[in-house]
Write a protein that holds these residues in place. Sequence first.
Motif, PDB file in Angstrom:
ATOM      1  N   TYR A 117       0.905  -1.165  -0.268  1.00  0.00           N
ATOM      2  CA  TYR A 117      -0.021   0.042  -0.024  1.00  0.00           C
ATOM      3  C   TYR A 117       0.888   1.089   0.052  1.00  0.00           C
ATOM      4  O   TYR A 117       0.522   2.015  -0.815  1.00  0.00           O
ATOM      5  N   PHE A 118       2.050   1.097   0.486  1.00  0.00           N
ATOM      6  CA  PHE A 118       2.938   2.496   0.534  1.00  0.00           C
ATOM      7  C   PHE A 118       3.197   2.617  -0.981  1.00  0.00           C
ATOM      8  O   PHE A 118       3.278   3.977  -1.491  1.00  0.00           O
ATOM      9  N   LEU A 119       3.801   1.537  -1.621  1.00  0.00           N
ATOM     10  CA  LEU A 119       4.231   1.574  -2.796  1.00  0.00           C
ATOM     11  C   LEU A 119       3.165   2.255  -3.698  1.00  0.00           C
ATOM     12  O   LEU A 119       3.256   3.044  -4.570  1.00  0.00           O
ATOM     13  N   LEU A 120       1.929   1.539  -3.644  1.00  0.00           N
ATOM     14  CA  LEU A 120       0.641   1.989  -4.240  1.00  0.00           C
ATOM     15  C   LEU A 120       0.433   3.443  -4.274  1.00  0.00           C
ATOM     16  O   LEU A 120       0.248   4.128  -5.252  1.00  0.00           O
ATOM     17  N   VAL A 121       0.458   3.966  -2.960  1.00  0.00           N
ATOM     18  CA  VAL A 121      -0.344   5.300  -2.605  1.00  0.00           C
ATOM     19  C   VAL A 121       0.831   6.253  -3.201  1.00  0.00           C
ATOM     20  O   VAL A 121       0.528   7.086  -4.004  1.00  0.00           O
ATOM     21  N   SER A 122       2.102   6.007  -3.061  1.00  0.00           N
ATOM     22  CA  SER A 122       3.226   6.702  -3.479  1.00  0.00           C
ATOM     23  C   SER A 122       3.104   6.899  -5.036  1.00  0.00           C
ATOM     24  O   SER A 122       3.272   7.690  -5.641  1.00  0.00           O
ATOM     25  N   HIS A 123       3.124   5.638  -5.710  1.00  0.00           N
ATOM     26  CA  HIS A 123       2.975   5.609  -7.011  1.00  0.00           C
ATOM     27  C   HIS A 123       1.946   6.355  -7.620  1.00  0.00           C
ATOM     28  O   HIS A 123       2.065   7.267  -8.636  1.00  0.00           O
ATOM     29  N   ILE A 124       0.711   6.378  -7.011  1.00  0.00           N
ATOM     30  CA  ILE A 124      -0.487   6.990  -7.570  1.00  0.00           C
ATOM     31  C   ILE A 124      -0.183   8.472  -7.583  1.00  0.00           C
ATOM     32  O   ILE A 124      -0.493   9.312  -8.429  1.00  0.00           O
ATOM     33  N   LEU A 125       0.164   8.987  -6.241  1.00  0.00           N
ATOM     34  CA  LEU A 125       0.497  10.311  -6.016  1.00  0.00           C
ATOM     35  C   LEU A 125       1.293  10.995  -6.877  1.00  0.00           C
ATOM     36  O   LEU A 125       1.178  12.075  -7.515  1.00  0.00           O
ATOM     37  N   LEU A 126       2.497  10.268  -7.153  1.00  0.00           N
ATOM     38  CA  LEU A 126       3.514  10.612  -7.910  1.00  0.00           C
ATOM     39  C   LEU A 126       3.280  10.751  -9.338  1.00  0.00           C
ATOM     40  O   LEU A 126       3.916  11.514 -10.242  1.00  0.00           O
ATOM     41  N   SER A 127       2.418   9.809  -9.758  1.00  0.00           N
ATOM     42  CA  SER A 127       2.046   9.789 -11.247  1.00  0.00           C
ATOM     43  C   SER A 127       0.964  10.815 -11.507  1.00  0.00           C
ATOM     44  O   SER A 127       1.065  11.301 -12.669  1.00  0.00           O
ATOM     45  N   ILE A 128       0.334  11.424 -10.574  1.00  0.00           N
ATOM     46  CA  ILE A 128      -0.411  12.704 -10.611  1.00  0.00           C
ATOM     47  C   ILE A 128       0.570  13.736 -10.958  1.00  0.00           C
ATOM     48  O   ILE A 128       0.231  14.657 -11.833  1.00  0.00           O
ATOM     49  N   GLY A 129       1.296  13.971  -9.990  1.00  0.00           N
ATOM     50  CA  GLY A 129       2.200  14.982 -10.247  1.00  0.00           C
ATOM     51  C   GLY A 129       3.251  15.234 -11.282  1.00  0.00           C
ATOM     52  O   GLY A 129       3.726  16.149 -11.863  1.00  0.00           O
ATOM     53  N   VAL A 130       3.843  14.014 -11.721  1.00  0.00           N
ATOM     54  CA  VAL A 130       4.787  13.854 -12.879  1.00  0.00           C
ATOM     55  C   VAL A 130       4.253  14.061 -14.293  1.00  0.00           C
ATOM     56  O   VAL A 130       4.999  14.825 -15.189  1.00  0.00           O
ATOM     57  N   VAL A 131       3.078  14.152 -14.493  1.00  0.00           N
ATOM     58  CA  VAL A 131       2.299  14.571 -15.695  1.00  0.00           C
ATOM     59  C   VAL A 131       2.828  16.227 -15.918  1.00  0.00           C
ATOM     60  O   VAL A 131       3.256  16.230 -17.201  1.00  0.00           O
ATOM     61  N   TRP A 132       2.640  17.065 -15.155  1.00  0.00           N
ATOM     62  CA  TRP A 132       3.229  18.345 -15.363  1.00  0.00           C
ATOM     63  C   TRP A 132       4.573  18.351 -15.804  1.00  0.00           C
ATOM     64  O   TRP A 132       4.810  19.182 -16.777  1.00  0.00           O
ATOM     65  N   PHE A 133       5.445  17.812 -14.974  1.00  0.00           N
ATOM     66  CA  PHE A 133       6.943  17.875 -15.181  1.00  0.00           C
ATOM     67  C   PHE A 133       7.076  17.198 -16.573  1.00  0.00           C
ATOM     68  O   PHE A 133       8.073  17.716 -17.532  1.00  0.00           O
ATOM     69  N   VAL A 134       6.699  15.831 -17.082  1.00  0.00           N
ATOM     70  CA  VAL A 134       6.890  15.465 -18.095  1.00  0.00           C
ATOM     71  C   VAL A 134       6.399  16.279 -19.456  1.00  0.00           C
ATOM     72  O   VAL A 134       7.231  16.620 -20.418  1.00  0.00           O
ATOM     73  N   LEU A 135       5.294  16.681 -19.347  1.00  0.00           N
ATOM     74  CA  LEU A 135       4.663  17.735 -20.220  1.00  0.00           C
ATOM     75  C   LEU A 135       5.605  18.890 -20.739  1.00  0.00           C
ATOM     76  O   LEU A 135       5.774  19.204 -21.866  1.00  0.00           O
ATOM     77  N   ARG A 136       5.925  19.449 -19.578  1.00  0.00           N
ATOM     78  CA  ARG A 136       7.042  20.365 -19.826  1.00  0.00           C
ATOM     79  C   ARG A 136       8.299  20.183 -20.259  1.00  0.00           C
ATOM     80  O   ARG A 136       8.940  20.754 -21.126  1.00  0.00           O
ATOM     81  N   ALA A 137       8.849  19.029 -19.914  1.00  0.00           N
ATOM     82  CA  ALA A 137      10.021  18.677 -20.459  1.00  0.00           C
ATOM     83  C   ALA A 137      10.171  18.377 -21.690  1.00  0.00           C
ATOM     84  O   ALA A 137      11.002  18.629 -22.498  1.00  0.00           O
ATOM     85  N   VAL A 138       9.059  17.674 -22.294  1.00  0.00           N
ATOM     86  CA  VAL A 138       8.877  17.394 -23.677  1.00  0.00           C
ATOM     87  C   VAL A 138       8.602  18.750 -24.377  1.00  0.00           C
ATOM     88  O   VAL A 138       9.369  18.992 -25.417  1.00  0.00           O
ATOM     89  N   TYR A 139       7.918  19.559 -23.927  1.00  0.00           N
ATOM     90  CA  TYR A 139       7.479  20.970 -24.712  1.00  0.00           C
ATOM     91  C   TYR A 139       8.910  21.661 -24.618  1.00  0.00           C
ATOM     92  O   TYR A 139       9.352  22.139 -25.905  1.00  0.00           O
ATOM     93  N   PHE A 140       9.755  21.850 -23.675  1.00  0.00           N
ATOM     94  CA  PHE A 140      10.827  22.568 -23.622  1.00  0.00           C
ATOM     95  C   PHE A 140      11.851  21.992 -24.496  1.00  0.00           C
ATOM     96  O   PHE A 140      12.682  22.487 -25.400  1.00  0.00           O
ATOM     97  N   ALA A 141      11.817  20.712 -24.799  1.00  0.00           N
ATOM     98  CA  ALA A 141      12.934  19.834 -25.594  1.00  0.00           C
ATOM     99  C   ALA A 141      12.612  20.187 -27.051  1.00  0.00           C
ATOM    100  O   ALA A 141      13.416  20.182 -27.776  1.00  0.00           O
TER     101      ALA A 141
END
Length: 180
Positions: A117-141
């Motif tokens: 459950y620790f892995l699952l919850v941390s995975h879900i929460l970080l998967s929500i947050g990473v979208v913003w970073f990834v979209l920005r990284a791709v756009y900037f590149a």
Amino acid sequence: MATLELQQNQKTERLITILSAAIPVVVAILLGIRQKVDLGEWTTVLPHLNGVINSVTTITLLLGYYFIRQKNITAHRAMMLTSFALGSLFLVTYVLYHLSNESTPFGGEGWIRPVYYFLLVSHILLSIGVVWFVLRAVYFALTNQIARHKAVVRWALPIWLYVSTTGVIVYLLIRPYYNH
């Protein structure tokens, strides 16, 4: 010309922020629908496909990092765009599975249960947050804003690696409890 470029950047960054908020909200709404849609028996293989997608994503992320350290920009770009495509495919197949199948409860007991459950919850929460970073990284590149790309990747890569790796671990832990 610089003003036009600044306005375009601001519009794109606003779109990235909106998408980064909308994607998790739409996924949560779709997952919250109690009435499942019958898309056919084929959807029961999607968790297994997603385990493979997450595994390959981890590998392509690591290869992308390796290639940029070697200054092989062409190979780096290919690996990172592959990672982005795999992440997009994962999102689609994840939603299709949960739209058409009940969630599988974790049946593990003892010390493995809180670990799962620790892995699952941390995975879900970080998967929500990473979208913003990834979209920005791709756009900037893609717009050759390399200094901004590097700044956002410092956060995007470790979070994305964590999400893809824990996705595999969570899958392996729950795999014995799938009914199909």
